[in-house]
Design a protein around this motif. Sequence first.
Motif, PDB file in Angstrom:
ATOM      1  N   ILE A   1       0.833  -1.206   0.000  1.00 48.00           N
ATOM      2  CA  ILE A   1       0.000   0.000   0.000  1.00 48.00           C
ATOM      3  C   ILE A   1       0.866   1.253   0.000  1.00 48.00           C
ATOM      4  O   ILE A   1       0.560   2.235  -0.689  1.00 48.00           O
ATOM      5  CB  ILE A   1      -0.961  -0.008   1.204  1.00 48.00           C
ATOM      6  CG1 ILE A   1      -2.021  -1.083   1.001  1.00 48.00           C
ATOM      7  CG2 ILE A   1      -1.618   1.349   1.398  1.00 48.00           C
ATOM      8  CD1 ILE A   1      -2.899  -1.314   2.202  1.00 48.00           C
ATOM      9  N   GLN A   2       1.964   1.231   0.738  1.00 49.44           N
ATOM     10  CA  GLN A   2       2.844   2.395   0.780  1.00 49.44           C
ATOM     11  C   GLN A   2       3.539   2.644  -0.554  1.00 49.44           C
ATOM     12  O   GLN A   2       3.821   3.781  -0.913  1.00 49.44           O
ATOM     13  CB  GLN A   2       3.877   2.242   1.899  1.00 49.44           C
ATOM     14  CG  GLN A   2       3.275   2.381   3.276  1.00 49.44           C
ATOM     15  CD  GLN A   2       4.266   2.109   4.389  1.00 49.44           C
ATOM     16  OE1 GLN A   2       5.310   1.496   4.175  1.00 49.44           O
ATOM     17  NE2 GLN A   2       3.927   2.550   5.597  1.00 49.44           N
ATOM     18  N   SER A   3       3.809   1.604  -1.310  1.00 55.98           N
ATOM     19  CA  SER A   3       4.470   1.780  -2.605  1.00 55.98           C
ATOM     20  C   SER A   3       3.480   2.055  -3.732  1.00 55.98           C
ATOM     21  O   SER A   3       3.892   2.384  -4.844  1.00 55.98           O
ATOM     22  CB  SER A   3       5.309   0.552  -2.939  1.00 55.98           C
ATOM     23  OG  SER A   3       4.474  -0.558  -3.183  1.00 55.98           O
ATOM     24  N   LEU A   4       2.201   1.957  -3.466  1.00 60.07           N
ATOM     25  CA  LEU A   4       1.191   2.161  -4.497  1.00 60.07           C
ATOM     26  C   LEU A   4       1.223   3.557  -5.117  1.00 60.07           C
ATOM     27  O   LEU A   4       1.159   3.665  -6.348  1.00 60.07           O
ATOM     28  CB  LEU A   4      -0.192   1.845  -3.927  1.00 60.07           C
ATOM     29  CG  LEU A   4      -1.355   1.839  -4.904  1.00 60.07           C
ATOM     30  CD1 LEU A   4      -1.118   0.800  -5.995  1.00 60.07           C
ATOM     31  CD2 LEU A   4      -2.648   1.547  -4.164  1.00 60.07           C
ATOM     32  N   PRO A   5       1.342   4.648  -4.348  1.00 60.48           N
ATOM     33  CA  PRO A   5       1.397   5.965  -4.999  1.00 60.48           C
ATOM     34  C   PRO A   5       2.558   6.114  -5.978  1.00 60.48           C
ATOM     35  O   PRO A   5       2.406   6.701  -7.047  1.00 60.48           O
ATOM     36  CB  PRO A   5       1.541   6.936  -3.828  1.00 60.48           C
ATOM     37  CG  PRO A   5       0.973   6.218  -2.666  1.00 60.48           C
ATOM     38  CD  PRO A   5       1.278   4.773  -2.903  1.00 60.48           C
TER      39      PRO A   5
ATOM     40  N   LYS B   1       2.246   6.910  -9.995  1.00 66.46           N
ATOM     41  CA  LYS B   1       2.919   8.038 -10.633  1.00 66.46           C
ATOM     42  C   LYS B   1       3.733   7.562 -11.836  1.00 66.46           C
ATOM     43  O   LYS B   1       3.778   8.226 -12.860  1.00 66.46           O
ATOM     44  CB  LYS B   1       3.847   8.731  -9.645  1.00 66.46           C
ATOM     45  CG  LYS B   1       3.124   9.554  -8.620  1.00 66.46           C
ATOM     46  CD  LYS B   1       4.127  10.191  -7.653  1.00 66.46           C
ATOM     47  CE  LYS B   1       3.422  10.887  -6.517  1.00 66.46           C
ATOM     48  NZ  LYS B   1       4.368  11.421  -5.526  1.00 66.46           N
ATOM     49  N   ASN B   2       4.388   6.419 -11.693  1.00 62.31           N
ATOM     50  CA  ASN B   2       5.224   5.901 -12.765  1.00 62.31           C
ATOM     51  C   ASN B   2       4.425   5.340 -13.937  1.00 62.31           C
ATOM     52  O   ASN B   2       4.912   5.289 -15.051  1.00 62.31           O
ATOM     53  CB  ASN B   2       6.158   4.821 -12.234  1.00 62.31           C
ATOM     54  CG  ASN B   2       7.210   5.400 -11.294  1.00 62.31           C
ATOM     55  OD1 ASN B   2       7.517   6.589 -11.363  1.00 62.31           O
ATOM     56  ND2 ASN B   2       7.718   4.575 -10.401  1.00 62.31           N
ATOM     57  N   SER B   3       3.202   4.931 -13.695  1.00 66.35           N
ATOM     58  CA  SER B   3       2.417   4.320 -14.776  1.00 66.35           C
ATOM     59  C   SER B   3       1.785   5.360 -15.675  1.00 66.35           C
ATOM     60  O   SER B   3       1.356   5.058 -16.778  1.00 66.35           O
ATOM     61  CB  SER B   3       1.337   3.424 -14.200  1.00 66.35           C
ATOM     62  OG  SER B   3       0.361   4.181 -13.501  1.00 66.35           O
ATOM     63  N   ASP B   4       1.706   6.620 -15.229  1.00 66.32           N
ATOM     64  CA  ASP B   4       1.090   7.673 -16.058  1.00 66.32           C
ATOM     65  C   ASP B   4       2.014   8.184 -17.116  1.00 66.32           C
ATOM     66  O   ASP B   4       3.099   8.155 -17.244  1.00 66.32           O
ATOM     67  CB  ASP B   4       0.620   8.850 -15.202  1.00 66.32           C
ATOM     68  CG  ASP B   4      -0.599   8.475 -14.349  1.00 66.32           C
ATOM     69  OD1 ASP B   4      -1.275   7.493 -14.712  1.00 66.32           O
ATOM     70  OD2 ASP B   4      -0.838   9.141 -13.341  1.00 66.32           O
TER      71      ASP B   4
END
Length: 47
Positions: free
Chosen positions: A36-40, A44-47
């Motif tokens: 969950i902590q690495s989700l943001p 960001k990287n997938s956009d």
Amino acid sequence: MDNIMSFINEVGFPIVVTLYLLYRIETKLEAVIQSIQSLPDRLKNSD
């Protein structure tokens, strides 16, 4: 192994099973928290 058996005799089987399951849940919960902590960052990287 003798330590585990003596612990079961002292505190009882249900308590030992509960402690074991709590330990297992804790390790899985830590993995969920890290995910969950690495989700943001992943979002960001997938956009």
